[in-house]
Scaffold this active site. Sequence first.
Site, PDB file in Angstrom:
ATOM      1  N   HIS A   1      43.091  50.745  11.384  1.00 29.31           N
ATOM      2  CA  HIS A   1      43.479  50.124  10.113  1.00 29.31           C
ATOM      3  C   HIS A   1      44.732  49.286  10.354  1.00 29.31           C
ATOM      4  O   HIS A   1      45.845  49.660   9.995  1.00 29.31           O
ATOM      5  CB  HIS A   1      43.732  51.187   9.051  1.00 29.31           C
ATOM      6  CG  HIS A   1      43.903  50.632   7.672  1.00 29.31           C
ATOM      7  ND1 HIS A   1      43.551  51.325   6.541  1.00 29.31           N
ATOM      8  CD2 HIS A   1      44.387  49.441   7.218  1.00 29.31           C
ATOM      9  CE1 HIS A   1      43.818  50.604   5.469  1.00 29.31           C
ATOM     10  NE2 HIS A   1      44.337  49.450   5.865  1.00 29.31           N
TER      11      HIS A   1
ATOM     12  N   HIS B   1      46.667  45.694   9.852  1.00 31.17           N
ATOM     13  CA  HIS B   1      46.903  44.358   9.308  1.00 31.17           C
ATOM     14  C   HIS B   1      47.629  43.581  10.403  1.00 31.17           C
ATOM     15  O   HIS B   1      48.779  43.891  10.726  1.00 31.17           O
ATOM     16  CB  HIS B   1      47.785  44.416   8.064  1.00 31.17           C
ATOM     17  CG  HIS B   1      47.158  45.091   6.887  1.00 31.17           C
ATOM     18  ND1 HIS B   1      46.827  44.417   5.728  1.00 31.17           N
ATOM     19  CD2 HIS B   1      46.821  46.383   6.669  1.00 31.17           C
ATOM     20  CE1 HIS B   1      46.304  45.268   4.856  1.00 31.17           C
ATOM     21  NE2 HIS B   1      46.294  46.472   5.408  1.00 31.17           N
TER      22      HIS B   1
ATOM     23  N   HIS C   1      42.364  54.838   3.444  1.00 30.04           N
ATOM     24  CA  HIS C   1      43.314  55.591   2.602  1.00 30.04           C
ATOM     25  C   HIS C   1      42.601  56.305   1.457  1.00 30.04           C
ATOM     26  O   HIS C   1      42.765  55.979   0.275  1.00 30.04           O
ATOM     27  CB  HIS C   1      44.455  54.721   2.080  1.00 30.04           C
ATOM     28  CG  HIS C   1      44.104  53.303   1.771  1.00 30.04           C
ATOM     29  ND1 HIS C   1      43.182  52.954   0.819  1.00 30.04           N
ATOM     30  CD2 HIS C   1      44.566  52.149   2.300  1.00 30.04           C
ATOM     31  CE1 HIS C   1      43.081  51.644   0.784  1.00 30.04           C
ATOM     32  NE2 HIS C   1      43.914  51.132   1.667  1.00 30.04           N
TER      33      HIS C   1
ATOM     34  N   HIS D   1      51.024  43.929  -2.136  1.00 36.45           N
ATOM     35  CA  HIS D   1      49.915  43.375  -2.909  1.00 36.45           C
ATOM     36  C   HIS D   1      50.336  42.225  -3.813  1.00 36.45           C
ATOM     37  O   HIS D   1      49.659  41.922  -4.792  1.00 36.45           O
ATOM     38  CB  HIS D   1      49.206  44.490  -3.680  1.00 36.45           C
ATOM     39  CG  HIS D   1      48.484  45.424  -2.764  1.00 36.45           C
ATOM     40  ND1 HIS D   1      47.283  45.107  -2.184  1.00 36.45           N
ATOM     41  CD2 HIS D   1      48.834  46.644  -2.279  1.00 36.45           C
ATOM     42  CE1 HIS D   1      46.903  46.098  -1.402  1.00 36.45           C
ATOM     43  NE2 HIS D   1      47.832  47.040  -1.440  1.00 36.45           N
TER      44      HIS D   1
ATOM     45  N   HIS E   1      38.369  49.283   0.846  1.00 31.77           N
ATOM     46  CA  HIS E   1      39.488  49.620  -0.036  1.00 31.77           C
ATOM     47  C   HIS E   1      38.941  49.385  -1.436  1.00 31.77           C
ATOM     48  O   HIS E   1      38.731  48.252  -1.845  1.00 31.77           O
ATOM     49  CB  HIS E   1      40.670  48.708   0.305  1.00 31.77           C
ATOM     50  CG  HIS E   1      41.803  48.716  -0.664  1.00 31.77           C
ATOM     51  ND1 HIS E   1      43.111  48.645  -0.242  1.00 31.77           N
ATOM     52  CD2 HIS E   1      41.870  48.746  -2.017  1.00 31.77           C
ATOM     53  CE1 HIS E   1      43.915  48.636  -1.291  1.00 31.77           C
ATOM     54  NE2 HIS E   1      43.169  48.692  -2.380  1.00 31.77           N
TER      55      HIS E   1
ATOM     56  N   LYS F   1      35.418  44.126   6.252  1.00 32.18           N
ATOM     57  CA  LYS F   1      36.337  44.873   5.407  1.00 32.18           C
ATOM     58  C   LYS F   1      36.190  44.376   3.974  1.00 32.18           C
ATOM     59  O   LYS F   1      36.379  43.197   3.683  1.00 32.18           O
ATOM     60  CB  LYS F   1      37.781  44.676   5.880  1.00 32.18           C
ATOM     61  CG  LYS F   1      38.838  45.186   4.905  1.00 32.18           C
ATOM     62  CD  LYS F   1      38.766  46.698   4.702  1.00 32.18           C
ATOM     63  CE  LYS F   1      39.707  47.161   3.595  1.00 32.18           C
ATOM     64  NZ  LYS F   1      41.109  46.855   3.831  1.00 32.18           N
TER      65      LYS F   1
ATOM     66  N   HIS G   1      37.846  44.573   0.334  1.00 28.39           N
ATOM     67  CA  HIS G   1      39.156  44.889  -0.244  1.00 28.39           C
ATOM     68  C   HIS G   1      39.172  44.492  -1.709  1.00 28.39           C
ATOM     69  O   HIS G   1      38.703  43.421  -2.086  1.00 28.39           O
ATOM     70  CB  HIS G   1      40.267  44.156   0.508  1.00 28.39           C
ATOM     71  CG  HIS G   1      41.631  44.711   0.246  1.00 28.39           C
ATOM     72  ND1 HIS G   1      42.282  44.552  -0.957  1.00 28.39           N
ATOM     73  CD2 HIS G   1      42.473  45.428   1.032  1.00 28.39           C
ATOM     74  CE1 HIS G   1      43.465  45.144  -0.898  1.00 28.39           C
ATOM     75  NE2 HIS G   1      43.601  45.692   0.302  1.00 28.39           N
TER      76      HIS G   1
ATOM     77  N   ASP H   1      47.752  51.388   8.639  1.00 24.06           N
ATOM     78  CA  ASP H   1      47.937  50.392   7.571  1.00 24.06           C
ATOM     79  C   ASP H   1      49.192  49.570   7.866  1.00 24.06           C
ATOM     80  O   ASP H   1      50.043  49.344   7.005  1.00 24.06           O
ATOM     81  CB  ASP H   1      48.030  51.059   6.206  1.00 24.06           C
ATOM     82  CG  ASP H   1      47.561  50.172   5.061  1.00 24.06           C
ATOM     83  OD1 ASP H   1      47.314  48.982   5.298  1.00 24.06           O
ATOM     84  OD2 ASP H   1      47.455  50.665   3.934  1.00 24.06           O
TER      85      ASP H   1
END
Length: 569
Positions: free
Chosen positions: A137, A139, A275, A323, A249, A220, A222, A363
């Site tokens: 995971h 980024h 998560h 976010h 996610h 992925k 999201h 993450d």
Amino acid sequence: MRLSREARARLYGPTVGDRIRLADTNLILEVEEDWTLPPGEEAVFGGGKTVRDGMAQSQRSRSEGAPDLVITNAVVLDWWGVVKADVGVRDGRIVALGKAGNPDIMDGVTPGLEIGPGTEVISGQGRILTPGGIDVHIHFIAPQQAWEALFSGITTMTGGGTGPSEGTKATTCTPGPWYIHRMLEALEGLPLNFGLLGKGNASSPQALEEQILAGAIGLKIHEDWGATPAVIDTALTVAEAYDVQVAIHTDTLNESGFVEDTLAAFKGRTIHTFHSEGAGGGHAPDILRVVGYPNVLPSSTNPTMPYTVNTLDEHLDMLMVCHHLSPNIPEDVAFAESRIRPETMAAEDVLHDLGAISMMTSDSQAMGRVGEVILRTWQTAHKMKEERGPLPQDSTRNDNFRIRRYLAKYTINPAIAHGIAEYVGSIEPGKYADLVLWHPAFFGVKPDLVLKAGFIVATPMGDPNASIPTPEPVRYRPMFAAFGKALTRVSFTFVSQAALERGGLPAGLNRTLLPVRKTRGLTKKDMRLNDALPQVEVDPETYRVLVDGEEITSEPAKILPLAQRYFLF
């Protein structure tokens, strides 16, 4: 001549029945088998030791089968057991575990471990050997993450991103063929294994298929791009066709449906839920229910692990930054607050201890710390033993089962989930020798030696101008496996099988390209030592978590091992 157990342990490392405390935790490891026996002919390198010409070193050349490397007398810790063994490596792959030496004069030398003049030796006595960690995971916000991860014992990173864009800071996707190709090129210069996830948010398959054909190892989904049932169904349909994994996610705001709708959209197909507790994102307040479904492969991210007195306070600001939310917009603040629930955080630790959450990830820089996957895994294991006592599978003598369960969370299980277990994830013949040696006093927090395909890539190294390797300042430094063409020979890039077969990759890549396989049809039962399927319920008013009808919780830790004691300098 007879040696006491203490004297033998000092000379050759622990043997069957000897126990090792892992760093400053409460976890006790006990050696279950010794594959270097019989005693008296141990392979030991050094002045006056046995690995010399005509003694434990034979005349076998490499062409006659001698290994390139032997790690001697290590305590091998893996999901499958705890054994004392010599480990042989040839052409970057593990060839054998057992007893190394010279079969011309020694009994019981394991085939493949015949030490020759062309064999290098790493002394493993008194140290613990584990597989390199796998963080699935990531980024890809900053390339410097790779060094932080490597110096913590991580040797494989998969995820998505293009650098510090808003899309990457929030979501784990490398969107589109152009960016996938540029990232594959950029990652060539970093000494870890890598794989990229494409953006899985689309209601039509064409844009998803072209990303897999460009080299993505999965998709992925999201919520920031829209995690609707239509998106989920489309991504999983494409994944089934191309044998790649889907990570998700889910929809925190429950805009396009509730957790029941998302589960229905899965249609029983394999998916990796990121998560799974929900603070990192997912249906509020009950995304945690997914850990009880056989087609769901659940993971945690490390900012909530383990649950401490500081966990709640740091999460709100982290979430707002990651976010792209504004503290001046009430709806943004409400969105952030809906994800932060102490009750589900407290239950997450226990679900890991039960083997209901199968993987641990970071993450990285998006509400997670890339260099703390391994550290926080062992902090959680310590905290759970402190609160819950020995597991039923363990005894008062050792915590071997609990230790193996937690190790599997960042080694073999993420490898299985993402289709790379035939290459990495465990210490078994045929797999690449991505390995980490630990001194027991620093286990889980500061590796002694990190190897990529049997070549040393990182270690704490003293002043390069000193007369010996140990004078201060001792710092983690890249070694020769991190430089030149060697980097491209011992670090690998994972891609889709379709991209390899159809020529969709950019020209000029120098690293070995390995296809991901066997990601579809996986179930929770494929997660080693972490395959529990409890029925989980979350009270929508109080957020209390019930597992098979019984409330579970844990206390926030005030003090943890592997913390300030190890980071004073």
